[in-house]
Design an enzyme around this catalytic site. Structure first.
Site, PDB file in Angstrom:
ATOM      1  N   SER A   5       1.075   8.638   5.263  1.00 39.88           N
ATOM      2  CA  SER A   5       2.009   9.758   5.133  1.00 39.88           C
ATOM      3  C   SER A   5       2.969   9.587   3.957  1.00 39.88           C
ATOM      4  O   SER A   5       3.653  10.538   3.581  1.00 39.88           O
ATOM      5  CB  SER A   5       2.808   9.937   6.429  1.00 39.88           C
ATOM      6  OG  SER A   5       3.451   8.743   6.806  1.00 39.88           O
ATOM      7  N   ARG A   6       2.979   8.396   3.360  1.00 43.63           N
ATOM      8  CA  ARG A   6       3.862   8.147   2.212  1.00 43.63           C
ATOM      9  C   ARG A   6       3.377   6.901   1.470  1.00 43.63           C
ATOM     10  O   ARG A   6       2.454   6.221   1.901  1.00 43.63           O
ATOM     11  CB  ARG A   6       5.305   7.954   2.695  1.00 43.63           C
ATOM     12  CG  ARG A   6       5.480   6.772   3.625  1.00 43.63           C
ATOM     13  CD  ARG A   6       6.935   6.560   4.013  1.00 43.63           C
ATOM     14  NE  ARG A   6       7.409   7.610   4.892  1.00 43.63           N
ATOM     15  CZ  ARG A   6       7.370   7.542   6.217  1.00 43.63           C
ATOM     16  NH1 ARG A   6       6.880   6.473   6.829  1.00 43.63           N
ATOM     17  NH2 ARG A   6       7.815   8.531   6.961  1.00 43.63           N
ATOM     18  N   ILE A   8       1.989   3.816  -0.654  1.00 44.90           N
ATOM     19  CA  ILE A   8       0.689   3.399  -1.176  1.00 44.90           C
ATOM     20  C   ILE A   8      -0.446   4.193  -0.530  1.00 44.90           C
ATOM     21  O   ILE A   8      -1.371   4.643  -1.216  1.00 44.90           O
ATOM     22  CB  ILE A   8       0.495   1.886  -0.957  1.00 44.90           C
ATOM     23  CG1 ILE A   8       1.431   1.095  -1.891  1.00 44.90           C
ATOM     24  CG2 ILE A   8      -0.957   1.480  -1.199  1.00 44.90           C
ATOM     25  CD1 ILE A   8       1.468  -0.397  -1.600  1.00 44.90           C
ATOM     26  N   TYR A 154       4.513 -13.059   9.305  1.00 43.66           N
ATOM     27  CA  TYR A 154       4.037 -11.963   8.459  1.00 43.66           C
ATOM     28  C   TYR A 154       2.769 -12.384   7.723  1.00 43.66           C
ATOM     29  O   TYR A 154       1.797 -11.624   7.651  1.00 43.66           O
ATOM     30  CB  TYR A 154       5.115 -11.544   7.464  1.00 43.66           C
ATOM     31  CG  TYR A 154       4.661 -10.487   6.487  1.00 43.66           C
ATOM     32  CD1 TYR A 154       4.321  -9.210   6.918  1.00 43.66           C
ATOM     33  CD2 TYR A 154       4.567 -10.763   5.118  1.00 43.66           C
ATOM     34  CE1 TYR A 154       3.889  -8.241   6.022  1.00 43.66           C
ATOM     35  CE2 TYR A 154       4.148  -9.800   4.214  1.00 43.66           C
ATOM     36  CZ  TYR A 154       3.801  -8.540   4.671  1.00 43.66           C
ATOM     37  OH  TYR A 154       3.377  -7.589   3.773  1.00 43.66           O
TER      38      TYR A 154
END
Length: 263
Positions: A5-6, A8, A154
């Site tokens: 939706s945004r 990359i 991460y």
């Protein structure tokens, strides 16, 4: 695509739309967030303005039913699935002592589990495609202590995305499925960079998301048909004969992205 939706993901979808692609994007952003621009619905409008066709599926890549609904939507609207893009990802750079188990679980579920779940659901459709491909926004597996020690949880979630994708390439090679990872050489000017990594100064040292869009299209259309590899965006572009990176910005003080050691 998961997400899209945004940032990359949207840049990849727009670049693919310019090349004539259709898209189904699975994302949670049904309503605007004051901190982040764009929803699945505005993304569809941008994709179609770029020349493609798109359908938004509001859902969560962690939920099996939502993922299956996205795959079924692609089959119903466009007759099948040729490409899976594992783009959705949670970023949390908290160290081990400060990271809560709940946040740990969230990161693993979106990143590694989401990659597994979306690809697995799409495999029956991919097997029926003439040139099935999986592209995952996963990094090179860099086991240098500098990276392992910065944010182990991460790193685990992102390396999990990469390992799964390389595994898909090997596991389904005899079914014709090609699977590769794509990763930015430098930081990319997205809302995540602005909000988490240093605001305007971090964005100034980053390239635009369009470099990933062009790199993804270059990788997907590479006549050498690579599989089981991890490409930096600049390498995917170079293989397509694109060496002038000035249109993507970033100036002369670019910041290397996570897990990348040198230009």
């Amino acid at each position: 695509m998961s997400g899209g939706s945004r940032g990359i993901g949207l840049a990849i979808l727009i670049a693919a739309a310019k090349a004539g692609a259709n898209a189904v994007l699975l994302a949670k952003t049904d309503q605007p967030d004051p901190r982040l621009p764009g929803t699945v619905h505005t993304a569809v409008a941008e994709i179609e303005a770029a020349g493609g066709k798109a359908v938004a599926v509001v859902g969560d890549v962690r939920e099996e039913e939502d993922v299956q609904r996205a795959v079924s939507t692609a089959a119903d609207h466009f007759g099948g699935v040729d490409i899976v893009v594992n783009n959705a990802s949670a970023l949390n750079l908290t160290g081990t002592l400060e990271l809560s188990p709940k946040r740990y679980d969230l990161m693993q579920q979106i990143n590694a589990k989401g990659t597994f779940q979306l690809t697995r659901a799409a495999l029956p459709q991919l097997f029926a495609s003439e040139d099935p491909q999986v592209v995952t926004l996963g990094p090179p597996i860099n086991l240098a202590p500098e990276w392992l020690g910065k944010f182990p949880s991460y790193a685990l979630s992102k390396y999990g995305m990469t390992l799964l994708t390389l595994g898909f390439a090997a596991e389904f090679a005899d079914r014709g499925v090609r699977a590769n990872c794509l990763w930015p050489q430098t930081t990319i000017s997205t809302a995540a960079v602005a909000n988490l990594l240093g605001g305007d100064e971090a964005s100034r040292r980053a390239r635009s998301p369009e470099i990933l869009g062009d790199a993804a299209v270059a990788l997907l259309t590479d006549p050498r048909r690579p599989t089981g590899e991890v490409f930096l965006d600049v390498d995917a572009l170079r293989r397509a004969g694109i060496t002038d990176l000035s249109p993507y910005g970033g100036g002369e003080e670019l910041e290397l992205d996570f897990f990348v050691d040198e230009f």
